[in-house]
Design a protein around this motif. Structure first.
Motif, mmCIF file in Angstrom:
data_model
loop_
_atom_site.group_PDB
_atom_site.id
_atom_site.type_symbol
_atom_site.label_atom_id
_atom_site.label_comp_id
_atom_site.label_asym_id
_atom_site.label_seq_id
_atom_site.Cartn_x
_atom_site.Cartn_y
_atom_site.Cartn_z
ATOM 1 N N GLN A 5 13.412 3.059 1.773
ATOM 2 C CA GLN A 5 13.699 4.340 1.106
ATOM 3 C C GLN A 5 13.144 4.082 -0.220
ATOM 4 O O GLN A 5 12.419 5.049 -0.862
ATOM 5 N N ALA A 6 13.523 2.998 -0.629
ATOM 6 C CA ALA A 6 12.767 2.648 -1.985
ATOM 7 C C ALA A 6 11.155 2.883 -2.029
ATOM 8 O O ALA A 6 10.524 3.422 -3.099
ATOM 9 N N LEU A 7 10.476 2.491 -1.106
ATOM 10 C CA LEU A 7 8.965 2.585 -1.200
ATOM 11 C C LEU A 7 8.481 4.020 -1.052
ATOM 12 O O LEU A 7 7.573 4.359 -1.962
ATOM 13 N N TRP A 8 9.213 4.990 -0.486
ATOM 14 C CA TRP A 8 8.947 6.271 -0.552
ATOM 15 C C TRP A 8 9.364 7.024 -1.672
ATOM 16 O O TRP A 8 8.956 8.275 -1.564
ATOM 17 N N GLU A 9 10.646 6.511 -2.324
ATOM 18 C CA GLU A 9 10.944 7.428 -3.431
ATOM 19 C C GLU A 9 10.125 6.871 -4.693
ATOM 20 O O GLU A 9 10.106 7.838 -5.785
ATOM 21 N N LYS A 10 9.426 5.869 -4.508
ATOM 22 C CA LYS A 10 8.597 5.433 -5.523
ATOM 23 C C LYS A 10 7.244 6.407 -5.780
ATOM 24 O O LYS A 10 6.784 7.172 -4.970
#
Ligand SMILES: C[S@@+](CC[C@H](N)C(=O)[O-])C[C@H]1O[C@@H](n2cnc3c(N)ncnc32)[C@H](O)[C@@H]1O
Length: 270
Positions: A5-10
């Motif tokens: 999730q963190a990767l794509w919210e970046k």
């Protein structure tokens, strides 16, 4: 937070998504959407394919792990007055609140391939598709000479090794893996077909400027630049990618970008 999730919210994936809208439309044109078809668009981003599906009369649910993209898609649908399209946050590995056999068609264009547990993803896609329904995926192909596989290849040389047990998303671009995952989810092998197709990345800017969009807004490339910068190698990474983007530009002009990229189109009759 879940690293997936963190990767794509970046960053802001909407900036890249804006450059593949025409290919998204063309992808949906091949789906045979009919009025009232129940469609799940999984890993939908801000709706590159979900909006065209809804414009053709389907009842669409877009599910994505990134909250900012769910919000962006919701706004795009509202701006167009599409009340047959809804977005919600969810993880392709575990579609907890979606009932069995709920959808006529499950679509995932470069979406579910990025979820970390591919066998669970295949099971979940099959579970929510009604018997006689269809699953259609677009998956990038490992080692392919075109843009996306080459970005990944170049970036990985500047990045730390992935954590133990990590399964590369592009394994979804290998026919044997696709077959193993869907037969593992109970689909007959004869009901699975795969063929190469093309997506075109188009932008009204030079290939070099287009590359800066990936560097500044696309999570996986942002991470590669951060890793390269920590070793003082960001300029080297930029130069390698710049040469790639320029070499693959087919727009006929140095001021605009049109880069075709090959992917594996997967069709599963559930
Ligand atoms: C390359 S983007 C493609 C987005 C969209 N399908 C498009 O074509 O514009 C990958 C998308 O997959 C989503 N994604 C990644 N892992 C996911 C997961 N486990 N569950 C749901 N969505 C996921 C990301 O948030 C992102 O929106």
């Amino acid at each position: 937070m879940n690293p997936n999730q963190a990767l794509w919210e970046k960053g802001d994936f909407t900036r890249i998504a804006a450059s593949v809208r025409a290919s998204g439309e063309a992808f949906v044109d091949q789906l045979g959407i009919t009025e009232g078809l129940e469609v799940l668009d999984l890993g939908c981003g801000d709706g590159t394919t979900a909006l065209p599906e809804a414009r053709r009369g389907a009842k669409v649910l877009g599910v994505d792990i990134a909250r900012n993209l769910v919000e962006a898609g919701t706004k795009r649908a509202a701006d167009e007055g599409l009340d047959n399209l809804r977005f919600q946050q969810g993880d392709a590995c575990e579609l907890t609140d979606l009932a069995n056999d709920r959808f006529d068609l499950v679509v995932s264009v470069f979406g579910a391939m990025f979820a970390p547990r591919p066998f669970d993803v295949a099971k979940e896609m099959v579970r929510v598709t009604r018997p006689g329904g269809r699953i259609v995926m677009g998956n990038w192909i490992p080692g392919d000479p075109t843009l996306v596989a080459q970005i990944l290849k170049i970036s990985s040389a500047y990045s730390p090794p992935p954590p133990e047990g990590f399964i590369s998303p592009v394994t979804w671009g290998v026919v044997d893996n696709v077959v193993e995952r869907f037969t593992g989810a109970g689909v007959a092998e004869d009901n699975i077909t795969c063929e190469p197709d093309t997506f075109v990345f188009e932008a009204p800017v030079s290939p070099t400027e287009y590359l800066t969009w990936f560097r500044d807004y696309y999570g996986p490339t942002m991470n590669a630049f951060e890793a390269a910068a920590s070793k003082g190698r960001a300029a080297e990474l930029f130069a390698e990618l710049d040469a790639l983007f320029k070499a693959q530009n087919t727009s006929g002009s140095t001021d605009t970008t049109a880069i075709p990229a090959t992917y594996l189109r997967v069709n599963v009759d559930a």
